[in-house]
Scaffold this motif. Sequence first.
Motif, PDB file in Angstrom:
ATOM      1  N   GLY A   1       0.799  -1.216   0.000  1.00  0.00           N
ATOM      2  CA  GLY A   1       0.000   0.000   0.000  1.00  0.00           C
ATOM      3  C   GLY A   1       0.833   1.268   0.000  1.00  0.00           C
ATOM      4  N   VAL A   2       1.951   1.271   0.724  1.00  0.00           N
ATOM      5  CA  VAL A   2       2.778   2.471   0.847  1.00  0.00           C
ATOM      6  C   VAL A   2       3.834   2.548  -0.248  1.00  0.00           C
ATOM      7  CG1 VAL A   2       4.388   3.733   2.333  1.00  0.00           C
ATOM      8  CG2 VAL A   2       2.412   2.565   3.334  1.00  0.00           C
ATOM      9  N   PHE A   3       4.516   1.428  -0.503  1.00  0.00           N
ATOM     10  CA  PHE A   3       5.658   1.427  -1.413  1.00  0.00           C
ATOM     11  C   PHE A   3       5.405   0.669  -2.718  1.00  0.00           C
ATOM     12  CE2 PHE A   3       7.527   2.213   2.740  1.00  0.00           C
ATOM     13  CZ  PHE A   3       8.471   3.189   2.482  1.00  0.00           C
ATOM     14  N   ALA A   4       4.229   0.041  -2.840  1.00  0.00           N
ATOM     15  CA  ALA A   4       3.969  -0.847  -3.980  1.00  0.00           C
ATOM     16  C   ALA A   4       5.106  -1.859  -4.102  1.00  0.00           C
ATOM     17  CB  ALA A   4       3.804  -0.057  -5.285  1.00  0.00           C
ATOM     18  N   GLY A   5       5.646  -2.256  -2.934  1.00  0.00           N
ATOM     19  CA  GLY A   5       6.850  -3.072  -2.934  1.00  0.00           C
ATOM     20  C   GLY A   5       6.680  -4.388  -2.206  1.00  0.00           C
ATOM     21  N   ASN A   6       7.779  -5.135  -2.160  1.00  0.00           N
ATOM     22  CA  ASN A   6       7.831  -6.480  -1.613  1.00  0.00           C
ATOM     23  C   ASN A   6       8.454  -6.436  -0.216  1.00  0.00           C
ATOM     24  OD1 ASN A   6       8.367  -9.169  -0.986  1.00  0.00           O
ATOM     25  ND2 ASN A   6       9.092  -9.689  -3.036  1.00  0.00           N
ATOM     26  N   SER A   7       7.693  -6.847   0.797  1.00  0.00           N
ATOM     27  CA  SER A   7       8.175  -6.791   2.178  1.00  0.00           C
ATOM     28  C   SER A   7       9.400  -7.665   2.403  1.00  0.00           C
ATOM     29  CB  SER A   7       7.064  -7.209   3.151  1.00  0.00           C
ATOM     30  OG  SER A   7       6.719  -8.568   2.961  1.00  0.00           O
TER      31      SER A   7
END
Length: 477
Positions: free
Chosen positions: A169-175
């Motif tokens: 949601g924040v970074f459109a990234g992979n945790s």
Amino acid sequence: MGRTVVVLGGGISGLAASYYLSRASCPPKVVLVEGSKRLGGWIRSIRGPGGAIFELGPRGIRPAGVLGAQTLLLVSELGLDSEVLPVRGDHPAARNRFLYVGGALHLLPTGLRGLLRPSPPFSKPLFWAGLRDLTKPRGKEPDETVHSFAQRRLGPEVASLAMDSLCRGVFAGNSRELSVRSCFPSLFQAEQSHRSVILGLLLGTERRPQPDSALIRRARAERWTQWSLRGGLEMLPQALDSHLTGRGVHVLRGQPVCGLSLQAEGHWKVSLGDSSLEADHIISALPASELSKLLPAEAAPLAHILSTITAVSVAVVNLQYRGAHLPVQGFGHLVPSSEDPVVLGIVYDSIAFPEQDGSSPGLRVTVMLGGSWLHTLEASGCALSQELFLQQAQDAVATQLGLKEQPSHCLVHLHKNCIPQYTLGHWQKMESAVQFLAAQRLPLTLAGASYNGVAVNDCIESGRQAAVSVLGTGLNS
């Protein structure tokens, strides 16, 4: 003759840097250079049928903390107080946020009662995750992925559902790739300072003096969780543009920078194609990878560091429906990667900001698409059509929100490389960049989302800090 400072990039960071430079007691000559025809960067608001507002980028700003207050002070200084639309603490958009897991929407628990009760999609009350955090020893690594940190401190379910979704949601990234130290510094510092995330967040960190204004006091009293502006968030960069012009700042639009070179006297030459500028100092609010391609040979080590700070693309689909109703009331919902590799989340715009629905109200929602699905499409060279994104978005709202009818209005935009990715070890890149600039005494200051935060508040603060650094003194109030 006074110094000339050239600010590269007319997004919110570059605008903020120019603003704070212009407010110095003895301001330098400031030239703001923007490659496109418009200012504001990813902040863009479009007025649709009946005056409805559609946000193509950020749609709300958090008022919390010192940075949130600093932005509200800026809003007041620009004369925008009467345009502010707040989301108060008792509003459904403040209280209710959802996860879409297992084909259903689940309300995220809040308050002590919520933590003590079983709350799907989690198999146990989140109280147990909190207890785990309180009993775990402090981590010994200088950095860790968000997933590893959350799994170690809060358990596998919180890591794979909540933190995975938050990173999307924040970074459109992979945790599993993003750095907890750089992406969520308050969580990292909480563990470092208090051995526990929960204790650290409860006890807080070192208190910094907060700015004060009538708007800030109102936000505190009403417990705002978000705010926007009546005509959309683009009113903020537009107001900054007007202010800068009135202060004598030269704003150059449609002037992409072709290269930067150092002159014998330590000045910069900024090449703009058919023309050039001379500068005593440069503040770059360009994306790190873009700046890396412009730097001269003398700054090759810095260029290499900046080239490794990558960014991901996001497709934003704004949809409006006549006579439609949502199954829940809240700010929106996030989607973990295990549930849907395509959809990052859906924001219920009409719930938070009904004032922006226009004269012929219709339900407005925004679907964010990205993640590994979009990255794979880009890497394979597939055609990224508006039709593809619209179909994916309509499928998502039909499945996840039950909105099966055709939208009365839609907008589709692909924002290429719009969100920087602070991957594991990002803090070391930042330290190396700062050390290189200091050792070489380069008259260059870095600002923008590539470095220390991607939120609007972070970007404004990075511009302010860059201005303070260049001026070498405090700013006028």
